[in-house]
Design a protein around this motif. Structure first.
Motif, PDB file in Angstrom:
ATOM      1  N   ALA A 202       0.808  -1.220   0.000  1.00 14.39           N
ATOM      2  CA  ALA A 202       0.000   0.000   0.000  1.00 14.39           C
ATOM      3  C   ALA A 202       0.842   1.271   0.000  1.00 14.39           C
ATOM      4  CB  ALA A 202      -0.951  -0.004   1.193  1.00 14.39           C
ATOM      5  N   MET A 203       1.980   1.269   0.702  1.00 16.67           N
ATOM      6  CA  MET A 203       2.772   2.485   0.840  1.00 16.67           C
ATOM      7  C   MET A 203       3.891   2.605  -0.187  1.00 16.67           C
ATOM      8  SD  MET A 203       3.036   2.961   4.982  1.00 16.67           S
ATOM      9  CE  MET A 203       3.982   4.480   4.760  1.00 16.67           C
ATOM     10  N   VAL A 204       4.063   1.591  -1.016  1.00 16.79           N
ATOM     11  CA  VAL A 204       5.151   1.643  -2.001  1.00 16.79           C
ATOM     12  C   VAL A 204       4.965   2.775  -3.000  1.00 16.79           C
ATOM     13  CG1 VAL A 204       6.287   0.371  -3.865  1.00 16.79           C
ATOM     14  CG2 VAL A 204       5.723  -0.792  -1.722  1.00 16.79           C
ATOM     15  N   PRO A 205       3.774   2.948  -3.611  1.00 16.58           N
ATOM     16  CA  PRO A 205       3.630   4.075  -4.551  1.00 16.58           C
ATOM     17  C   PRO A 205       3.867   5.429  -3.886  1.00 16.58           C
ATOM     18  CG  PRO A 205       1.816   2.527  -4.793  1.00 16.58           C
ATOM     19  CD  PRO A 205       2.550   2.141  -3.548  1.00 16.58           C
ATOM     20  N   LEU A 206       3.401   5.590  -2.633  1.00 15.20           N
ATOM     21  CA  LEU A 206       3.592   6.854  -1.931  1.00 15.20           C
ATOM     22  C   LEU A 206       5.067   7.126  -1.685  1.00 15.20           C
ATOM     23  CD1 LEU A 206       2.420   9.297  -0.425  1.00 15.20           C
ATOM     24  CD2 LEU A 206       2.285   7.853   1.628  1.00 15.20           C
ATOM     25  N   ALA A 207       5.799   6.105  -1.227  1.00 15.21           N
ATOM     26  CA  ALA A 207       7.228   6.293  -0.955  1.00 15.21           C
ATOM     27  C   ALA A 207       7.992   6.604  -2.230  1.00 15.21           C
ATOM     28  CB  ALA A 207       7.793   5.035  -0.293  1.00 15.21           C
ATOM     29  N   THR A 208       7.643   5.945  -3.324  1.00  9.80           N
ATOM     30  CA  THR A 208       8.314   6.213  -4.596  1.00  9.80           C
ATOM     31  C   THR A 208       8.043   7.639  -5.059  1.00  9.80           C
ATOM     32  OG1 THR A 208       8.078   3.879  -5.179  1.00  9.80           O
ATOM     33  CG2 THR A 208       8.602   5.395  -6.955  1.00  9.80           C
ATOM     34  N   ALA A 209       6.788   8.092  -4.887  1.00  9.07           N
ATOM     35  CA  ALA A 209       6.441   9.456  -5.289  1.00  9.07           C
ATOM     36  C   ALA A 209       7.134  10.496  -4.427  1.00  9.07           C
ATOM     37  CB  ALA A 209       4.922   9.641  -5.218  1.00  9.07           C
ATOM     38  N   LEU A 210       7.362  10.170  -3.141  1.00  8.55           N
ATOM     39  CA  LEU A 210       7.977  11.135  -2.226  1.00  8.55           C
ATOM     40  C   LEU A 210       9.502  11.099  -2.258  1.00  8.55           C
ATOM     41  CD1 LEU A 210       5.676  10.794   0.924  1.00  8.55           C
ATOM     42  CD2 LEU A 210       5.698  12.631  -0.776  1.00  8.55           C
ATOM     43  N   ALA A 211      10.075  10.152  -2.978  1.00 12.04           N
ATOM     44  CA  ALA A 211      11.537  10.035  -2.995  1.00 12.04           C
ATOM     45  C   ALA A 211      12.187  11.296  -3.543  1.00 12.04           C
ATOM     46  CB  ALA A 211      11.946   8.810  -3.814  1.00 12.04           C
ATOM     47  N   GLY A 212      11.631  11.841  -4.621  1.00 16.48           N
ATOM     48  CA  GLY A 212      12.195  13.062  -5.198  1.00 16.48           C
ATOM     49  C   GLY A 212      12.110  14.257  -4.263  1.00 16.48           C
ATOM     50  N   PRO A 213      10.921  14.582  -3.725  1.00 14.36           N
ATOM     51  CA  PRO A 213      10.837  15.681  -2.765  1.00 14.36           C
ATOM     52  C   PRO A 213      11.720  15.482  -1.540  1.00 14.36           C
ATOM     53  CG  PRO A 213       8.658  15.130  -3.583  1.00 14.36           C
ATOM     54  CD  PRO A 213       9.585  14.098  -4.120  1.00 14.36           C
ATOM     55  N   ALA A 214      11.841  14.234  -1.049  1.00 11.91           N
ATOM     56  CA  ALA A 214      12.697  13.981   0.108  1.00 11.91           C
ATOM     57  C   ALA A 214      14.150  14.289  -0.219  1.00 11.91           C
ATOM     58  CB  ALA A 214      12.555  12.527   0.561  1.00 11.91           C
ATOM     59  N   GLU A 215      14.586  13.972  -1.442  1.00 13.41           N
ATOM     60  CA  GLU A 215      15.960  14.271  -1.836  1.00 13.41           C
ATOM     61  C   GLU A 215      16.206  15.775  -1.852  1.00 13.41           C
ATOM     62  OE1 GLU A 215      19.120  13.282  -5.463  1.00 13.41           O
ATOM     63  OE2 GLU A 215      16.993  12.790  -5.663  1.00 13.41           O
ATOM     64  N   GLU A 216      15.200  16.547  -2.290  1.00 12.66           N
ATOM     65  CA  GLU A 216      15.351  17.999  -2.308  1.00 12.66           C
ATOM     66  C   GLU A 216      15.470  18.579  -0.904  1.00 12.66           C
ATOM     67  OE1 GLU A 216      12.147  19.660  -4.496  1.00 12.66           O
ATOM     68  OE2 GLU A 216      12.694  18.695  -6.397  1.00 12.66           O
ATOM     69  N   VAL A 217      14.754  17.978   0.060  1.00 11.55           N
ATOM     70  CA  VAL A 217      14.749  18.500   1.430  1.00 11.55           C
ATOM     71  C   VAL A 217      15.962  18.012   2.219  1.00 11.55           C
ATOM     72  CG1 VAL A 217      13.490  18.533   3.623  1.00 11.55           C
ATOM     73  CG2 VAL A 217      12.246  18.721   1.444  1.00 11.55           C
ATOM     74  N   PHE A 218      16.235  16.702   2.157  1.00 12.78           N
ATOM     75  CA  PHE A 218      17.279  16.118   3.011  1.00 12.78           C
ATOM     76  C   PHE A 218      18.565  15.792   2.263  1.00 12.78           C
ATOM     77  CE2 PHE A 218      13.130  14.698   4.730  1.00 12.78           C
ATOM     78  CZ  PHE A 218      13.171  15.359   5.941  1.00 12.78           C
ATOM     79  N   GLY A 219      18.548  15.907   0.929  1.00  8.50           N
ATOM     80  CA  GLY A 219      19.689  15.471   0.148  1.00  8.50           C
ATOM     81  C   GLY A 219      19.599  13.978  -0.128  1.00  8.50           C
ATOM     82  N   ARG A 220      20.291  13.514  -1.147  1.00  9.01           N
ATOM     83  CA  ARG A 220      20.212  12.093  -1.496  1.00  9.01           C
ATOM     84  C   ARG A 220      20.804  11.219  -0.393  1.00  9.01           C
ATOM     85  NH1 ARG A 220      22.827  10.743  -7.051  1.00  9.01           N
ATOM     86  NH2 ARG A 220      21.144  12.163  -7.680  1.00  9.01           N
ATOM     87  N   ALA A 221      21.985  11.582   0.098  1.00  8.97           N
ATOM     88  CA  ALA A 221      22.605  10.782   1.160  1.00  8.97           C
ATOM     89  C   ALA A 221      21.750  10.789   2.418  1.00  8.97           C
ATOM     90  CB  ALA A 221      24.001  11.304   1.466  1.00  8.97           C
ATOM     91  N   GLY A 222      21.213  11.952   2.786  1.00 11.36           N
ATOM     92  CA  GLY A 222      20.367  12.014   3.974  1.00 11.36           C
ATOM     93  C   GLY A 222      19.120  11.167   3.835  1.00 11.36           C
ATOM     94  N   SER A 223      18.514  11.166   2.652  1.00 11.60           N
ATOM     95  CA  SER A 223      17.320  10.341   2.431  1.00 11.60           C
ATOM     96  C   SER A 223      17.651   8.852   2.535  1.00 11.60           C
ATOM     97  CB  SER A 223      16.728  10.651   1.055  1.00 11.60           C
ATOM     98  OG  SER A 223      16.338  12.004   0.957  1.00 11.60           O
ATOM     99  N   LEU A 224      18.797   8.460   1.976  1.00 10.89           N
ATOM    100  CA  LEU A 224      19.187   7.052   2.041  1.00 10.89           C
ATOM    101  C   LEU A 224      19.518   6.617   3.467  1.00 10.89           C
ATOM    102  CD1 LEU A 224      21.307   6.922  -1.222  1.00 10.89           C
ATOM    103  CD2 LEU A 224      19.342   5.462  -0.723  1.00 10.89           C
ATOM    104  N   TRP A 225      20.217   7.474   4.211  1.00 10.81           N
ATOM    105  CA  TRP A 225      20.463   7.140   5.619  1.00 10.81           C
ATOM    106  C   TRP A 225      19.146   7.053   6.382  1.00 10.81           C
ATOM    107  CZ3 TRP A 225      24.606   4.850   6.846  1.00 10.81           C
ATOM    108  CH2 TRP A 225      25.845   5.196   6.330  1.00 10.81           C
ATOM    109  N   GLY A 226      18.171   7.887   6.018  1.00  8.96           N
ATOM    110  CA  GLY A 226      16.852   7.805   6.646  1.00  8.96           C
ATOM    111  C   GLY A 226      16.165   6.482   6.366  1.00  8.96           C
TER     112      GLY A 226
END
Length: 434
Positions: free
Chosen positions: A362-386
């Motif tokens: 259920a949450m896979v499409p949401l997480a995939t859609a939010l991956a780009g905005p999360a990278e803008e806010v936290f950076g790619r490395a920060g999102s991956l560590w999250g």
């Protein structure tokens, strides 16, 4: 005097690998080969029709949305009707939708909206098929050999997906996506025919009950009444989502920017596939007494790929990490199926499987859609560590649940060939990666 010819020896299946189990495994391998190639073909069909990356995502989302919407209904239907009939009907829908998709692509007349509608029909078929298939598989074996059966089934599925992806990618390049989609339609037809041969003569007729909503409420009570069950499903609703975002979004981006392109990422994914095969072989032999404890401990390594991409590590260490994660995933997957097989009543298997599947996707499409905005806010490395932190935190939380740590495998006496294990195919029907 002429010596009579020696009788031809036929290879004998193990006593636990009855007719239904063999048919189910063979059909799953056939559709696994077709589906893995079809996913690649569908993406290239969209691109060949003039679409871009956003259009590819739209068609993929069109398949996922009905899967999420109809899963719970599919589980209730599969516990109300004969499961093999639900499976054959779903295979028929998938066969027809993929055949039409193939014809449109081969004719050069495919439009984006048509491909989205046909993908949605495919997702609808999967929503009804998956709970019925898992319930049918879990009831096709019994006794102490269940874990071995599930391990071999998953090995066949994983091997088919690895081979299907490699073969499908090559065929798309040689003959085009339309023919690969046609092959997938044929695979669904073959699999449906095999599943129609399942022997259910001795399956007890189920009482219709008080309606779909009542069936769903009964399944919900079964689901929430078992802390080990709902806690792990909640865990994987997030784990699958962040792993999906890391693999579908961040992994290709890191590979393109810092590892040298698509080939290194393909090598890492191939290493993961090889790990799942080795994990299956391991679980054929190993039967941990505390199966959920062993399985949950093996979820912890799922935090490693996101951390490796955050650094990022070179290609070879990344491939080693992915290989180890593949092994770990199979230990969990077989342990999880064994726990469901042991603990869930037969008449509620498909409904519980539907809640499991729903939580998992259920949450896979949401997480995939939010991956780009999360990278803008936290950076790619920060999102991956999250992503890594979420996996570790949720897995450690699940390990605090007493039932997860304490649930034990119930050993049974070995069953002689021709006994209940061999006859399980015709007994009354007693769900991952996951």
């Amino acid at each position: 005097m002429t010596t009579p010819p020696a009788p031809r020896l036929r290879p004998r299946r193990p006593a636990w690998a009855g007719r239904n189990y063999t048919l189910l495994t063979t059909a799953a391998v056939v559709t696994g080969l077709g589906n893995a190639g079809a996913l690649i073909a569908a993406a290239f069909a969209v691109l060949e029709a003039g679409g871009d990356g956003g259009d590819v995502g739209l068609v993929a989302a069109a398949r996922t949305l009905p899967l999420v919407v109809f899963l719970l209904i599919g589980g209730a239907v599969a516990d109300r009707l004969p499961r093999h009939r639900v499976m054959v009907a779903a295979n028929s829908l998938n066969c027809l939708s993929q055949a039409v998709f193939a014809v449109l692509v081969l004719s050069g007349e495919a439009r984006l909206w048509q491909m989205a509608v046909l993908s949605a029909l495919g997702g609808t078929g999967q929503a009804f098929f998956s709970p019925a298939a898992e319930g049918m598989l879990l009831s096709s074996v019994n006794g102490e050999q269940a874990a071995r059966a599930f391990a071999l089934f998953r090995m066949g599925m994983n091997g088919a997906q690895i081979g299907g992806a490699a073969l499908g990618g090559a065929l798309v390049a040689v003959v085009g996506p339309g023919w690969v989609l046609a092959v997938d339609a044929a695979a669904f037809a073959v699999a449906g025919a095999l599943r129609s041969l399942l022997d259910v003569r001795a399956v007890a007729q189920r009482e219709p009950g008080g309606g779909i909503l009542r069936d769903l409420r009964e399944g919900w009570r079964e689901f929430v009444g078992r802390p080990w069950l709902w806690s792990i499903v909640v865990q994987f609703s997030v784990v699958n989502a962040v792993v999906g975002a890391a693999e579908a979004v961040y992994g290709p981006l890191v590979a393109e920017d810092q590892l040298g392109g698509a080939r290194p990422w393909g090598l890492a994914l191939a290493a993961f596939g090889a790990g799942t095969v080795l994990g299956g072989l391991l679980m054929v032999r190993w039967r941990p007494r505390r199966m959920l404890l062993a399985g949950s401990l093996c979820v912890l390594p799922l935090a490693l790929p996101s951390a490796a991409l955050a650094v990022p590590v070179p290609v070879v260490p990344l491939a080693v990490v992915m290989f180890l994660v593949g092994v770990s995933v199979e230990v969990f997957g077989v342990s999880w199926m064994t726990a469901l097989h042991q603990e869930i009543p037969e008449d509620k298997l498909s409904r519980v499987s539907a809640y499991d599947w729903f939580g998992s996707v259920a949450m896979v499409p949401l997480a995939t859609a939010l991956a780009g905005p999360a990278e803008e806010v936290f950076g790619r490395a920060g999102s991956l560590w999250g992503c890594s932190a979420l996996i570790l935190a949720l897995t450690l939380a699940v390990l605090t649940v007493p039932d997860v740590r304490r649930l034990r495998r119930r050993e049974t006496e070995p069953v002689a060939e021709g006994g209940p294990a061999a006859a399980a195919d015709t007994a009354p029907e007693p769900v991952s990666p996951r």
